[in-house]
Structure formats: structure tokens, C-alpha cells
Design a protein around this motif. Sequence first.
Motif, short mmCIF file in Angstrom:
data_model
loop_
_atom_site.label_atom_id
_atom_site.label_comp_id
_atom_site.label_asym_id
_atom_site.label_seq_id
_atom_site.Cartn_x
_atom_site.Cartn_y
_atom_site.Cartn_z
N GLY A 1 0.79 -1.23 0.00
CA GLY A 1 0.00 0.00 0.00
C GLY A 1 0.82 1.27 0.00
N PRO A 2 1.83 1.40 0.89
CA PRO A 2 2.65 2.62 0.88
C PRO A 2 3.36 2.87 -0.44
N LEU A 3 3.80 1.78 -1.10
CA LEU A 3 4.46 1.94 -2.40
C LEU A 3 3.48 2.51 -3.43
N ILE A 4 2.26 1.96 -3.45
CA ILE A 4 1.26 2.47 -4.40
C ILE A 4 0.91 3.92 -4.08
N ALA A 5 0.79 4.23 -2.78
CA ALA A 5 0.51 5.61 -2.38
C ALA A 5 1.62 6.55 -2.84
N GLY A 6 2.86 6.07 -2.76
CA GLY A 6 3.99 6.88 -3.23
C GLY A 6 3.91 7.15 -4.72
N LEU A 7 3.49 6.15 -5.49
CA LEU A 7 3.35 6.34 -6.94
C LEU A 7 2.25 7.37 -7.25
N LEU A 8 1.16 7.34 -6.47
CA LEU A 8 0.11 8.35 -6.66
C LEU A 8 0.65 9.75 -6.35
N ALA A 9 1.51 9.83 -5.33
CA ALA A 9 2.13 11.12 -5.01
C ALA A 9 2.98 11.62 -6.18
N THR B 1 -12.30 25.59 -10.24
CA THR B 1 -11.97 24.33 -9.59
C THR B 1 -12.31 23.12 -10.45
N LEU B 2 -13.18 23.32 -11.45
CA LEU B 2 -13.49 22.21 -12.36
C LEU B 2 -12.29 21.90 -13.25
N VAL B 3 -11.54 22.93 -13.61
CA VAL B 3 -10.37 22.74 -14.47
C VAL B 3 -9.22 22.10 -13.70
N LEU B 4 -9.04 22.51 -12.45
CA LEU B 4 -7.90 22.02 -11.67
C LEU B 4 -8.09 20.56 -11.28
N PRO B 5 -7.02 19.77 -11.31
CA PRO B 5 -7.11 18.38 -10.85
C PRO B 5 -7.28 18.33 -9.33
N ARG B 6 -7.97 17.33 -8.83
CA ARG B 6 -8.28 17.25 -7.40
C ARG B 6 -7.15 16.55 -6.65
N LEU B 7 -6.14 17.31 -6.32
CA LEU B 7 -4.96 16.74 -5.66
C LEU B 7 -5.28 16.23 -4.26
N SER B 8 -6.14 16.95 -3.52
CA SER B 8 -6.47 16.49 -2.17
C SER B 8 -7.25 15.18 -2.22
N ALA B 9 -8.10 15.01 -3.23
CA ALA B 9 -8.80 13.74 -3.39
C ALA B 9 -7.82 12.61 -3.69
N LEU B 10 -6.79 12.94 -4.48
CA LEU B 10 -5.76 11.94 -4.77
C LEU B 10 -4.97 11.58 -3.51
N ALA B 11 -4.73 12.57 -2.65
CA ALA B 11 -4.04 12.30 -1.38
C ALA B 11 -4.88 11.40 -0.48
N VAL B 12 -6.18 11.65 -0.43
CA VAL B 12 -7.08 10.80 0.37
C VAL B 12 -7.07 9.37 -0.17
N ALA B 13 -7.10 9.25 -1.50
CA ALA B 13 -7.04 7.91 -2.11
C ALA B 13 -5.72 7.21 -1.77
N ALA B 14 -4.63 7.98 -1.76
CA ALA B 14 -3.33 7.40 -1.40
C ALA B 14 -3.35 6.90 0.04
N GLY B 15 -3.98 7.68 0.93
CA GLY B 15 -4.08 7.26 2.33
C GLY B 15 -4.93 6.00 2.49
N ASP B 16 -6.04 5.93 1.74
CA ASP B 16 -6.89 4.74 1.80
C ASP B 16 -6.16 3.50 1.31
N ILE B 17 -5.41 3.65 0.22
CA ILE B 17 -4.68 2.50 -0.31
C ILE B 17 -3.58 2.07 0.65
N ALA B 18 -2.87 3.05 1.22
CA ALA B 18 -1.79 2.71 2.16
C ALA B 18 -2.33 1.99 3.38
N ALA B 19 -3.54 2.37 3.82
CA ALA B 19 -4.13 1.76 5.01
C ALA B 19 -5.00 0.55 4.68
N SER B 20 -5.08 0.20 3.39
CA SER B 20 -5.89 -0.95 2.96
C SER B 20 -7.34 -0.81 3.41
N THR B 21 -7.89 0.39 3.23
CA THR B 21 -9.30 0.65 3.53
C THR B 21 -10.04 0.97 2.23
#
Length: 278
Positions: A155-163, A224-244
Motif C-alpha cells: 500500500g505505501p508503495l502504491i501511495a507513493g506512486l500516486l504522489a 476548480t473544475l479545471v484544476l485536478p483534485r490533488l487532495s482527493a488523490l491524497a485521500v485515495a493514497a491514504g486509503d490504499i496505504a491503510a488498505s481501507t
Amino acid sequence: MKPVLGIAGYVLREAMSRKFILAFMVGITLVLTVVALSLRIEVVDGALAASRLFGEELRSSIRSVDVALRPVYQAAAFLVFYGGILFGIVACSDFAPSLMSPGRIEHLLALPIQRWHLLAGTFLGVMVLALGGTLYGTTGLVLIFGVKAGYWTAGPLIAGLLACVGFAAVYAVMLTAATLVRSAALCAASGFVFLVGGIIAGYRQQMTPFFEEGFGREAFRAVTLVLPRLSALAVAAGDIAASTPLEVRSLGLLLLGVLVFGFGALAVGFWRFEGKDY
């Protein structure tokens, strides 16, 4: 492709000559060493019996190791995501302006390469640095918790790749900014502004009601529609790292939006660089 790889190697040699890579690796190694030496975990039959950090007991209740370590992996994912991007903005802000500095850019343009090779090679070199540091740090984290707790997860490795994907979009904006103004400070500022914008974009649905109906709300939605949702990507990285379970509806669409924005920003930079007179 060979000229692009050549410029990427040039960026890596430039980073090496500034002792940048050495400082980068030493910093990550120190953090991992502190975590490894200060963390004490007692595991009994797959359950966490006790854990101490800097000599202080963290929790006394007995829980399965994977559940007990979820907050740790989530915190590590956020640290890697936001800390890595912030460090990358500061550390890499000078590469593109330096390559485009008077004297050096004329020398590079005199070589038998096309202009887009310079930008693509610079982008590739910086991303190799970011990917190498991320894999080194997250692999060390996986090894530390795997050895101490007997719980192994990628999970942490995948989260790092998302980062790294998030940083790619941020650095694409910084590289494009460098084609407009050869200033490391403004290049870094553009990265900071875009990072904050990406964080806000991830919470656009929750923040929209705070704006009065009318032009202000519609303008906020449009930007905000044009900008990519970086905070959502960070949340997804946290979920993957924690296997939730993932909170985001579609990780694939989220990644696609970030990548499309990054490539779009690079395309603007290529167009601007091709038409610039040096």
C-alpha cells in the motif's frame, strides 16, 4: 527519444553536482532510521499487544496488526504526498530556469536537438528524481513495519506512486512557468499556488455552498473544475496505504484528470518555448 534521455541525464548530473541527490537520500535515510530505532512493536498471534514510539506507549488495547497500523500508514501516505510535493517544489524549482539561463540556453539550442527535447528531458529528469526518492522512502517504510510487525503490504508503495502523479502535474505547471519567466522564485510560487488550488479543487463540492449564488459561485465552480483534485488523490493514497475502501468514486478517472491537466500544461509550455526568441 535519445535526445530526451540525454537531457534527462544532464538534469540528473546537475542534481548530483549540487549534492542534491546525496542530501535527498541522507534526509530520507535519517527519517527512516529515527522511525526504525524509536518504534517498538510487540505482536502476539497477529495482534498488536503493545507499541511504543520514543519510549511512550501508543495504545494498550490488543487489536490485529493491520487494523492497528492503519492510522500510521495513512499518516505516512499524507506525509509522503504533501511533504514530497512541497519538497519537490522547493528543490526542483531551479532546474528549468537554470537550463534557460543566458549563455547556457544558447549553447543547448546550438546542439542538434529540437526545442521540445529540452523541456521533455528536463521533465523526465526531475520525475526520475522524484520517483527514485519516493520508492526509496516508501520501500524503507514497508521494510520497517514489515520486520517489526510482521505485516507486509504494498500500500505505501502504491501511495507513493500516486504522489508522483500529483507532483508530475505540479511540476508541469512549474516548467511551463519557467518558459514565461526565468525565475526560480516565481517557478516555485506557481507550484505552491497550483498545489493549494488542487487541494481546494478536491473539496469543491463541500466549499461551493460558502459562496453566494451568482457570479462568485459559478466562477469558483469553473476554476476548480479545471484544476485536478490533488487532495482527493491524497485521500485515495491514504486509503490504499491503510488498505481501507476508497472514498473516491473512481480512482482511474481521478488519475486521468490529473494526467490530462499535466500534459495540457506541458503542451502550453512546449508551444511557448517553441516560439520564444533567445
